[in-house]
Design a protein around this motif. Structure first.
Motif, PDB file in Angstrom:
ATOM      1  N   GLU A   1       0.826  -1.215   0.000  1.00 51.27           N
ATOM      2  CA  GLU A   1       0.000   0.000   0.000  1.00 51.27           C
ATOM      3  C   GLU A   1       0.855   1.258   0.000  1.00 51.27           C
ATOM      4  OE1 GLU A   1      -3.030  -0.098   3.106  1.00 51.27           O
ATOM      5  OE2 GLU A   1      -2.947  -2.284   3.065  1.00 51.27           O
ATOM      6  N   GLY A   2       2.146   1.087   0.261  1.00 49.63           N
ATOM      7  CA  GLY A   2       3.021   2.260   0.344  1.00 49.63           C
ATOM      8  C   GLY A   2       2.658   3.154   1.512  1.00 49.63           C
ATOM      9  N   LYS A   3       2.221   2.528   2.608  1.00 48.24           N
ATOM     10  CA  LYS A   3       1.788   3.309   3.782  1.00 48.24           C
ATOM     11  C   LYS A   3       2.545   2.861   5.027  1.00 48.24           C
ATOM     12  CE  LYS A   3      -2.295   4.878   1.906  1.00 48.24           C
ATOM     13  NZ  LYS A   3      -2.407   6.282   1.480  1.00 48.24           N
ATOM     14  N   PHE A   4       2.800   3.826   5.892  1.00 46.35           N
ATOM     15  CA  PHE A   4       3.263   3.483   7.234  1.00 46.35           C
ATOM     16  C   PHE A   4       2.092   2.875   8.002  1.00 46.35           C
ATOM     17  CE2 PHE A   4       6.248   6.934   6.123  1.00 46.35           C
ATOM     18  CZ  PHE A   4       7.439   6.289   6.381  1.00 46.35           C
ATOM     19  N   MET A   5       2.385   2.359   9.200  1.00 48.10           N
ATOM     20  CA  MET A   5       1.308   1.750   9.985  1.00 48.10           C
ATOM     21  C   MET A   5       0.173   2.739  10.232  1.00 48.10           C
ATOM     22  SD  MET A   5       1.443  -0.023  13.719  1.00 48.10           S
ATOM     23  CE  MET A   5       2.352  -1.496  13.381  1.00 48.10           C
ATOM     24  N   ASN A   6       0.515   3.997  10.401  1.00 49.03           N
ATOM     25  CA  ASN A   6      -0.508   5.008  10.709  1.00 49.03           C
ATOM     26  C   ASN A   6      -1.283   5.466   9.481  1.00 49.03           C
ATOM     27  OD1 ASN A   6       1.337   6.549   9.325  1.00 49.03           O
ATOM     28  ND2 ASN A   6       1.539   8.120  10.903  1.00 49.03           N
ATOM     29  N   GLY A   7      -0.922   4.939   8.300  1.00 49.46           N
ATOM     30  CA  GLY A   7      -1.662   5.297   7.093  1.00 49.46           C
ATOM     31  C   GLY A   7      -1.012   6.398   6.272  1.00 49.46           C
ATOM     32  N   GLU A   8       0.038   7.013   6.789  1.00 51.34           N
ATOM     33  CA  GLU A   8       0.721   8.057   6.003  1.00 51.34           C
ATOM     34  C   GLU A   8       1.476   7.418   4.843  1.00 51.34           C
ATOM     35  OE1 GLU A   8       3.250  10.605   8.367  1.00 51.34           O
ATOM     36  OE2 GLU A   8       1.629  10.988   9.785  1.00 51.34           O
ATOM     37  N   ASP A   9       1.589   8.208   3.749  1.00 51.26           N
ATOM     38  CA  ASP A   9       2.261   7.693   2.558  1.00 51.26           C
ATOM     39  C   ASP A   9       3.767   7.572   2.768  1.00 51.26           C
ATOM     40  OD1 ASP A   9      -0.042   7.492   1.105  1.00 51.26           O
ATOM     41  OD2 ASP A   9       0.076   9.544   0.337  1.00 51.26           O
ATOM     42  N   ILE A  10       4.322   6.534   2.144  1.00 49.96           N
ATOM     43  CA  ILE A  10       5.784   6.356   2.149  1.00 49.96           C
ATOM     44  C   ILE A  10       6.317   6.826   0.804  1.00 49.96           C
ATOM     45  CG2 ILE A  10       7.649   4.646   2.192  1.00 49.96           C
ATOM     46  CD1 ILE A  10       5.854   2.881   3.938  1.00 49.96           C
ATOM     47  N   ASP A  11       7.330   7.652   0.846  1.00 47.03           N
ATOM     48  CA  ASP A  11       7.977   8.090  -0.383  1.00 47.03           C
ATOM     49  C   ASP A  11       9.018   7.034  -0.757  1.00 47.03           C
ATOM     50  OD1 ASP A  11       9.168   9.393  -2.465  1.00 47.03           O
ATOM     51  OD2 ASP A  11      10.207  10.881  -1.226  1.00 47.03           O
ATOM     52  N   GLY A  12       8.619   6.093  -1.581  1.00 45.92           N
ATOM     53  CA  GLY A  12       9.513   4.988  -1.950  1.00 45.92           C
ATOM     54  C   GLY A  12       9.295   3.787  -1.052  1.00 45.92           C
ATOM     55  N   PRO A  13       8.220   3.032  -1.304  1.00 48.84           N
ATOM     56  CA  PRO A  13       7.911   1.870  -0.441  1.00 48.84           C
ATOM     57  C   PRO A  13       8.982   0.779  -0.546  1.00 48.84           C
ATOM     58  CG  PRO A  13       6.054   2.426  -1.870  1.00 48.84           C
ATOM     59  CD  PRO A  13       7.223   3.192  -2.375  1.00 48.84           C
ATOM     60  N   PRO A  14       9.249   0.094   0.549  1.00 49.43           N
ATOM     61  CA  PRO A  14      10.254  -0.976   0.538  1.00 49.43           C
ATOM     62  C   PRO A  14       9.659  -2.250  -0.062  1.00 49.43           C
ATOM     63  CG  PRO A  14       9.339  -0.735   2.741  1.00 49.43           C
ATOM     64  CD  PRO A  14       8.655   0.284   1.895  1.00 49.43           C
ATOM     65  N   LYS A  15      10.182  -2.655  -1.215  1.00 50.34           N
ATOM     66  CA  LYS A  15       9.651  -3.845  -1.899  1.00 50.34           C
ATOM     67  C   LYS A  15      10.401  -5.081  -1.397  1.00 50.34           C
ATOM     68  CE  LYS A  15       6.774  -1.532  -4.538  1.00 50.34           C
ATOM     69  NZ  LYS A  15       5.321  -1.673  -4.304  1.00 50.34           N
ATOM     70  N   LEU A  16       9.923  -5.611  -0.302  1.00 51.72           N
ATOM     71  CA  LEU A  16      10.610  -6.731   0.350  1.00 51.72           C
ATOM     72  C   LEU A  16       9.866  -8.046   0.163  1.00 51.72           C
ATOM     73  CD1 LEU A  16      11.403  -4.746   3.587  1.00 51.72           C
ATOM     74  CD2 LEU A  16      13.174  -5.812   2.179  1.00 51.72           C
ATOM     75  N   PHE A  17      10.643  -9.116   0.109  1.00 52.06           N
ATOM     76  CA  PHE A  17      10.090 -10.473   0.095  1.00 52.06           C
ATOM     77  C   PHE A  17       9.952 -10.844   1.568  1.00 52.06           C
ATOM     78  CE2 PHE A  17      10.878 -15.114  -1.269  1.00 52.06           C
ATOM     79  CZ  PHE A  17       9.588 -15.249  -1.773  1.00 52.06           C
ATOM     80  N   ILE A  18       8.702 -11.082   1.997  1.00 45.84           N
ATOM     81  CA  ILE A  18       8.439 -11.152   3.441  1.00 45.84           C
ATOM     82  C   ILE A  18       8.461 -12.590   3.955  1.00 45.84           C
ATOM     83  CG2 ILE A  18       6.844 -10.503   5.294  1.00 45.84           C
ATOM     84  CD1 ILE A  18       5.630  -8.437   3.316  1.00 45.84           C
ATOM     85  N   GLY A  19       9.332 -12.820   4.907  1.00 39.37           N
ATOM     86  CA  GLY A  19       9.464 -14.156   5.491  1.00 39.37           C
ATOM     87  C   GLY A  19       9.102 -14.176   6.963  1.00 39.37           C
ATOM     88  N   ALA A  20       8.932 -15.390   7.456  1.00 40.77           N
ATOM     89  CA  ALA A  20       8.653 -15.578   8.879  1.00 40.77           C
ATOM     90  C   ALA A  20       9.142 -16.969   9.259  1.00 40.77           C
ATOM     91  CB  ALA A  20       7.161 -15.451   9.163  1.00 40.77           C
ATOM     92  N   ALA A  21       9.072 -17.241  10.547  1.00 41.20           N
ATOM     93  CA  ALA A  21       9.436 -18.576  11.025  1.00 41.20           C
ATOM     94  C   ALA A  21       8.161 -19.360  11.295  1.00 41.20           C
ATOM     95  CB  ALA A  21      10.259 -18.466  12.303  1.00 41.20           C
ATOM     96  N   ALA A  22       8.274 -20.676  11.250  1.00 42.43           N
ATOM     97  CA  ALA A  22       7.164 -21.530  11.676  1.00 42.43           C
ATOM     98  C   ALA A  22       7.784 -22.648  12.502  1.00 42.43           C
ATOM     99  CB  ALA A  22       6.442 -22.107  10.463  1.00 42.43           C
ATOM    100  N   ASN A  23       7.211 -22.886  13.643  1.00 36.68           N
ATOM    101  CA  ASN A  23       7.741 -23.974  14.473  1.00 36.68           C
ATOM    102  C   ASN A  23       6.693 -25.052  14.678  1.00 36.68           C
ATOM    103  OD1 ASN A  23       9.011 -25.679  16.173  1.00 36.68           O
ATOM    104  ND2 ASN A  23       9.427 -24.190  17.800  1.00 36.68           N
ATOM    105  N   PRO A  24       6.767 -26.121  13.884  1.00 36.92           N
ATOM    106  CA  PRO A  24       5.770 -27.188  14.014  1.00 36.92           C
ATOM    107  C   PRO A  24       5.936 -27.975  15.316  1.00 36.92           C
ATOM    108  CG  PRO A  24       7.027 -27.370  11.953  1.00 36.92           C
ATOM    109  CD  PRO A  24       7.742 -26.412  12.831  1.00 36.92           C
ATOM    110  N   PHE A  25       7.037 -27.740  16.015  1.00 32.30           N
ATOM    111  CA  PHE A  25       7.342 -28.569  17.191  1.00 32.30           C
ATOM    112  C   PHE A  25       7.005 -27.897  18.512  1.00 32.30           C
ATOM    113  CE2 PHE A  25      10.195 -29.356  13.653  1.00 32.30           C
ATOM    114  CZ  PHE A  25       9.744 -30.617  13.298  1.00 32.30           C
ATOM    115  N   ALA A  26       6.541 -26.650  18.427  1.00 30.95           N
ATOM    116  CA  ALA A  26       6.120 -25.984  19.661  1.00 30.95           C
ATOM    117  C   ALA A  26       4.688 -26.412  19.966  1.00 30.95           C
ATOM    118  CB  ALA A  26       6.227 -24.475  19.506  1.00 30.95           C
ATOM    119  N   ASP A  27       4.212 -25.997  21.110  1.00 31.52           N
ATOM    120  CA  ASP A  27       2.857 -26.380  21.536  1.00 31.52           C
ATOM    121  C   ASP A  27       1.933 -25.167  21.545  1.00 31.52           C
ATOM    122  OD1 ASP A  27       3.373 -29.118  21.974  1.00 31.52           O
ATOM    123  OD2 ASP A  27       4.561 -28.566  23.729  1.00 31.52           O
ATOM    124  N   PRO A  28       0.655 -25.326  21.592  1.00 28.66           N
ATOM    125  CA  PRO A  28      -0.062 -26.578  21.379  1.00 28.66           C
ATOM    126  C   PRO A  28       0.066 -27.015  19.922  1.00 28.66           C
ATOM    127  CG  PRO A  28      -1.481 -24.887  22.399  1.00 28.66           C
ATOM    128  CD  PRO A  28      -0.244 -24.199  21.935  1.00 28.66           C
TER     129      PRO A  28
END
Lengths: 311, 223
Positions: free
Chosen positions: A144-171
């Motif tokens: 969206e080219g927006k900061f969390m507060n909704g203001e416009d970003i001049d030059g949005p960061p085009k990042l490939f977004i990753g995360a972790a997943a832990n199938p071995f944690a609970d529950p």
């Protein structure tokens, strides 16, 4: 092939349908980068991207942005890690912009190990937002080219977004839904916690595939070669979120001490072979902790070389 | 209730060493219920402090008293008389009580004897558990009545982190994982859909992020 979100090498490889192979490297505990450069030199041409950890295990190190930039100078593509423990939303957004401006294209959004584990346990943990909210924030900045507060970003960061997943944690029964939630928040790829319990991971992947999650997000299976039976035993007892079955520890103990690292690598290679065939697994994330010099050999023996080049 | 814990005796001794006549003041409110700062504990503290071995330049005199609630100016203004020769007040109240005392008796040094630790409840005999951090925007309705702000070490909003193991928090096996508890509670009440929603980042302003908080209420009209 779909339109690229970031144009990172990792994204291109995954998008082209290749089996991805990523590595990991921790920044130095100081401003001396000699050891870092030495570690990185082993990974050039062997992996598609390298995670640069962010004060991992809550121990102070050089910033992951600086480590990522140093990595790029060596010709490697960073997967820049950011944890929620050390920054509030302002610092996160400004670092994301800085990281992107410096040329970083992959980012891994993590909660982070609790500060109590690290070398400054007296520190105040920030946790202004959590990893789920960090994913959604980066997606909003990018799409969206927006900061969390909704203001416009001049030059949005085009990042490939990753995360972790832990199938071995609970529950356990909730873990696949947590992955689904990360996808809903906007994650493009996940790297799993180190897998040792293959039976459980097969079951987890079956659930993920049944829910169609592998079609919405690339799932990279986490592999850590065990250096010794002692390491396996230590990780099983002291590292949070690890599930190391007794038969694996027994298998390592079953060979002479000098051969245990070879046995650990053999197990990793068996895993990688299975992951190549496992439905829903898009690649492997190899976490060879302070064992970077063994990665070329592991990659070679795993038959993942040469790494594909996608324009 | 507000829970507190007595400071180490050496710290208290050091903080009162300059005074000769000390008024030890317990509080009959929360800290009395959690067996930290009530009348009995005020007398016990005075007895413990009343040993010459603690002091290089003579032992101070202690007067002990307890007021019903130290956080209420009316109680202090109306019912509390401080002995004339008092040169310092050592209070066993929570931080709110200490500050109310200090503002009303503003010509006297007011010294805390306890550390105010958390808002919690008595979960088993002799055990108090942190339950609330007063974040000003309660989400207990969607978390099965278990607060992730107060009870998750990382104040997460979207489920258990990768360190949740066998119902325990990664920080300490003795700490239950709040999100594991929330999961099982919501499962029991058929409300697991609450866990599937991505929670928005919290507005920390009501939690104190906008500066010290205040509650202003109009006087009640007669029924």
């Amino acid at each position: 092939m779909s339109e690229l979100k970031s144009g990172s090498n990792l994204e291109k490889i995954l998008n082209a349908g290749h089996f991805a192979f990523t590595g990991e490297c921790g920044p130095p505990k100081g401003a001396n980068v000699d050891h870092l450069n030495e570690k990185l030199s082993h990974l050039v041409g062997v992996v598609d991207a390298v995670n640069m950890t962010d004060n991992q295990t809550a121990v102070v190190r050089m910033s992951s942005i600086a480590g990522s930039v140093l990595m790029m100078e060596k010709g490697l593509e960073p997967n820049f890690q950011m944890v929620c423990r050390d920054r509030n939303r302002l610092a996160m957004m400004s670092d994301i912009l800085g990281a992107y401006a410096m040329g970083i294209r992959n980012m891994l959004c993590l909660s982070g190990d609790h500060q109590g584990f690290g070398n400054h346990p007296e520190a105040k943990g920030v946790y202004d937002i959590d990893s789920m909210q960090l994913i959604a924030m980066v997606k909003k900045m990018r799409d969206e080219g927006k900061f969390m507060n909704g203001e416009d970003i001049d030059g949005p960061p085009k990042l490939f977004i990753g995360a972790a997943a832990n199938p071995f944690a609970d529950p356990y029964e909730y873990r696949v839904f947590r992955l689904a939630k990360k996808i809903k928040a906007g994650v493009d790829f996940v790297q799993t916690q180190c897998i040792f319990n293959m039976e459980k991971f097969r079951d987890f992947m079956k659930q993920a595939v049944d829910m169609g999650l592998h079609q919405k997000c690339y799932i990279l299976a986490g592999v850590t070669p065990m250096k010794s039976a002692g390491m396996a035993n230590f990780m099983s007892k002291f590292v949070p979120g690890m599930d190391i079955p007794e038969p694996l520890i027994k298998r390592l103990r079953g060979v002479a001490k000098k051969d245990q690292s070879e046995e650990g690598i053999k197990f990793s290679l068996e895993q990688i072979e299975e992951f190549k065939e496992m439905e829903g697994v898009a690649g492997v994330h190899l976490m060879a902790i302070e064992w970077e010099h063994r990665v070329p050999e592991i990659a070679e023996r795993a038959n993942v070389l040469p790494r594909p080049v996608v324009d | 209730m507000i829970v507190g814990n007595l400071k180490p005796l050496e710290e208290i001794v050091a903080s009162i060493a300059d005074y000769k006549n000390i008024f030890v003041l317990g509080c009959g409110g929360c800290v009395s219920v959690c067996l930290t700062g009530g009348d009995r504990q005020a007398h016990e503290l005075a007895t413990d402090l009343n040993h010459i071995r603690h002091y290089k330049a003579g032992k101070p005199k202690f007067n002990v008293h307890t007021v019903e609630r130290q956080c209420e100016p009316d109680w202090l203004n109306t019912y509390l008389t401080i002995p004339e020769n008092t040169d310092a007040v050592l209070t066993l109240a929570c931080g709110a009580g200490v500050q109310t005392m200090a503002s009303i008796f503003d010509s006297l040094p007011v010294i805390p004897a306890i550390n105010t630790t958390f808002m919690g409840s008595n979960v088993e005999p002799g055990v108090w558990q942190e339950m609330c951090q007063g974040c000003g925007d309660c989400m207990l309705g969607v978390t099965g009545g278990i607060c992730p702000i107060a009870r998750c070490a990382k104040t997460l909003f979207n489920g258990p982190c990768g360190g949740s193991s066998n119902g325990s928090c990664e920080v300490d096996q003795k700490i239950p994982c709040a999100w594991a508890m929330i999961y099982y509670k919501l499962k029991k009440t058929n409300q697991l859909h609450y866990l599937m929603k991505v929670r928005e980042p919290k507005n920390w302003q009501p939690a104190g992020g906008a500066g010290p908080r205040k509650l202003v209420r109009p006087f009640n009209k007669p029924l």
